[in-house]
Design an enzyme around this catalytic site. Structure first.
Site, PDB file in Angstrom:
ATOM      1  N   ARG A 269       4.927 -25.745  12.195  1.00  0.00           N
ATOM      2  CA  ARG A 269       5.666 -26.162  13.385  1.00  0.00           C
ATOM      3  C   ARG A 269       7.045 -25.515  13.398  1.00  0.00           C
ATOM      4  O   ARG A 269       7.293 -24.562  14.122  1.00  0.00           O
ATOM      5  CB  ARG A 269       5.773 -27.704  13.421  1.00  0.00           C
ATOM      6  CG  ARG A 269       6.171 -28.274  14.795  1.00  0.00           C
ATOM      7  CD  ARG A 269       7.626 -28.152  15.133  1.00  0.00           C
ATOM      8  NE  ARG A 269       8.510 -28.810  14.191  1.00  0.00           N
ATOM      9  CZ  ARG A 269       9.838 -28.736  14.252  1.00  0.00           C
ATOM     10  NH1 ARG A 269      10.434 -28.011  15.199  1.00  0.00           N
ATOM     11  NH2 ARG A 269      10.600 -29.330  13.341  1.00  0.00           N
ATOM     12  N   ASP A 270       7.941 -25.971  12.564  1.00  0.00           N
ATOM     13  CA  ASP A 270       9.302 -25.429  12.558  1.00  0.00           C
ATOM     14  C   ASP A 270       9.307 -23.964  12.131  1.00  0.00           C
ATOM     15  O   ASP A 270      10.154 -23.186  12.566  1.00  0.00           O
ATOM     16  CB  ASP A 270      10.169 -26.261  11.610  1.00  0.00           C
ATOM     17  CG  ASP A 270      11.655 -26.069  11.856  1.00  0.00           C
ATOM     18  OD1 ASP A 270      12.016 -25.497  12.896  1.00  0.00           O
ATOM     19  OD2 ASP A 270      12.459 -26.495  11.018  1.00  0.00           O
TER      20      ASP A 270
ATOM     21  N   HIS B 182      16.425 -32.147   5.534  1.00  0.00           N
ATOM     22  CA  HIS B 182      15.882 -30.896   6.088  1.00  0.00           C
ATOM     23  C   HIS B 182      17.008 -29.869   6.081  1.00  0.00           C
ATOM     24  O   HIS B 182      18.021 -30.044   6.761  1.00  0.00           O
ATOM     25  CB  HIS B 182      15.402 -31.162   7.519  1.00  0.00           C
ATOM     26  CG  HIS B 182      14.876 -29.957   8.225  1.00  0.00           C
ATOM     27  ND1 HIS B 182      13.528 -29.739   8.418  1.00  0.00           N
ATOM     28  CD2 HIS B 182      15.499 -28.897   8.812  1.00  0.00           C
ATOM     29  CE1 HIS B 182      13.349 -28.614   9.093  1.00  0.00           C
ATOM     30  NE2 HIS B 182      14.536 -28.078   9.339  1.00  0.00           N
TER      31      HIS B 182
ATOM     32  N   HIS C 289      18.352 -25.686   6.206  1.00  0.00           N
ATOM     33  CA  HIS C 289      18.157 -24.268   6.495  1.00  0.00           C
ATOM     34  C   HIS C 289      19.014 -23.467   5.516  1.00  0.00           C
ATOM     35  O   HIS C 289      20.067 -23.932   5.064  1.00  0.00           O
ATOM     36  CB  HIS C 289      18.549 -23.959   7.934  1.00  0.00           C
ATOM     37  CG  HIS C 289      17.539 -24.429   8.936  1.00  0.00           C
ATOM     38  ND1 HIS C 289      17.069 -23.631   9.947  1.00  0.00           N
ATOM     39  CD2 HIS C 289      16.896 -25.618   9.065  1.00  0.00           C
ATOM     40  CE1 HIS C 289      16.178 -24.307  10.671  1.00  0.00           C
ATOM     41  NE2 HIS C 289      16.064 -25.520  10.158  1.00  0.00           N
TER      42      HIS C 289
ATOM     43  N   CYS D  86      15.732 -22.359  14.301  1.00  0.00           N
ATOM     44  CA  CYS D  86      15.807 -23.161  15.518  1.00  0.00           C
ATOM     45  C   CYS D  86      16.020 -22.252  16.724  1.00  0.00           C
ATOM     46  O   CYS D  86      17.029 -21.554  16.794  1.00  0.00           O
ATOM     47  CB  CYS D  86      16.942 -24.178  15.433  1.00  0.00           C
ATOM     48  SG  CYS D  86      17.128 -25.172  16.935  1.00  0.00           S
TER      49      CYS D  86
ATOM     50  N   ASN E 126      14.154 -21.957   7.308  1.00  0.00           N
ATOM     51  CA  ASN E 126      14.142 -23.145   6.463  1.00  0.00           C
ATOM     52  C   ASN E 126      14.168 -22.735   4.991  1.00  0.00           C
ATOM     53  O   ASN E 126      13.897 -21.581   4.643  1.00  0.00           O
ATOM     54  CB  ASN E 126      12.852 -23.940   6.714  1.00  0.00           C
ATOM     55  CG  ASN E 126      12.719 -24.403   8.138  1.00  0.00           C
ATOM     56  OD1 ASN E 126      13.327 -25.366   8.553  1.00  0.00           O
ATOM     57  ND2 ASN E 126      11.891 -23.697   8.903  1.00  0.00           N
TER      58      ASN E 126
END
Length: 310
Positions: A13-14, A211, A213, A244, A253
């Site tokens: 997903r991300d 979470h 990055h 993002c 990430n």
């Protein structure tokens, strides 16, 4: 080692949402199955957002329908509004497995929240609280990520008082956990420790997730600091894939294989097979036609004596 950290795999997903190269539904399923084979048991698999804004996520329902039905695995779908939540709930209609959990998002600054969701930061927290209630009534687990908890590309540093205020609003909806997200990769270990400790003092019974990055090279250090401050669930993406699409320069990430390597070498169990992860990274790189940011993917696991450099 017995696992003492839960890793939430977000590459499907991300990771993919920021890629221009198209992954077919079958290839997304293959990526998820590879993560499962490595021992990852909680995975973000889809995003129920406007497909015009995030084209890579347009086939969320098809991906979910094709996933293996494993009782010890949790599939997460990201939702930003009630329309997305209804789509997530619909995946479970007719007795289908669907998603097991929805991940909601509240953005910690007004400018970013307006650009991302068309509302203020406090409105996004209040919406999450209300959507949690709806999800609960429908028998769906729900958790919330406080995005841009450390910094915003439009407003700069974020007040921890504001983040904590948002967390208390969200907590009223009884999420299974609250995550702090360094969406643009500006956090430092000291600030991570401070925020985790302050959240723990205000919401002592609330499980926390983090979470990070790796935009400025501090992602792994921040994850290690979060763990030692009390966070036992960390997000990561195979190969360091992702970013993002709504935040300028918000690159990938933290890499799942780098996180697993760091934790396992520090005596902290993850339950994840590093060799399987490295195989997955090589497959993604072959599809994209480029190397991913993960240094462990390039160097490999801890070398055996026969190949060690003297």
């Amino acid at each position: 080692m017995e696992p003492s950290v839960e890793i939430v795999e977000v590459s499907a997903r991300d990771g993919l949402q920021n890629e221009s190269a198209v992954f077919e539904t079958s290839e997304k399923v293959r990526l998820i199955e590879a993560a499962l084979s490595a021992g990852l048991k909680r995975l973000e698999v889809a995003s129920f957002v406007n497909p015009k804004r995030v084209p890579q996520m347009a086939d969320g329902e098809a991906v979910i329908a094709a996933l293996p039905d494993k009782s010890d695995v949790t599939y997460i779908g990201l939702v930003l509004n009630k329309r997305g939540l209804l789509r997530a709930l619909e995946t479970r209609s007719g007795g289908k497995r669907g998603v097991d959990e929805v991940g909601l998002v509240a953005v910690a600054t007004d400018t970013f929240a307006q650009r991302n969701q068309g509302q203020t930061s406090l409105e996004s927290a209040e919406l999450c609280r209300d959507m949690l209630a709806l999800a609960s009534r429908e028998g769906m687990r729900g958790q919330v990520t406080l995005s841009a908890s450390f910094g915003c590309p439009f407003e700069g540093r974020v007040s921890f008082d504001h983040v904590i205020n948002m967390a208390t609003i969200v907590a009223e909806g009884e999420p299974v956990e609250i995550a702090i997200a360094d969406t643009i990769g500006v956090a430092s270990p000291a600030r991570v420790t401070e925020l985790v400790e302050r959240l723990g003092a205000v919401l002592p019974e609330m499980p926390l997730r983090a979470h990070f990055h790796n935009t400025r090279g501090t992602g792994l250090a921040n994850a290690y600091a979060a763990y030692h401050a009390g966070v036992k669930t960390l997000d990561a993406s195979i190969g360091g894939l992702g970013g993002c699409p709504f935040a300028p320069k918000a690159t990938g990430n933290i890499s799942t294989e780098e996180l697993v390597y760091m934790l396992e070498e520090s005596g902290i169990g993850t339950g994840v097979d590093l060799a399987r992860l490295l195989e997955s990274t090589k497959w993604i790189e072959s599809h994209l036609g480029r190397r991913l940011p993960s240094l462990v993917a390039q160097a490999g696991a801890f070398p055996t004596p026969e190949v060690a450099c003297l």
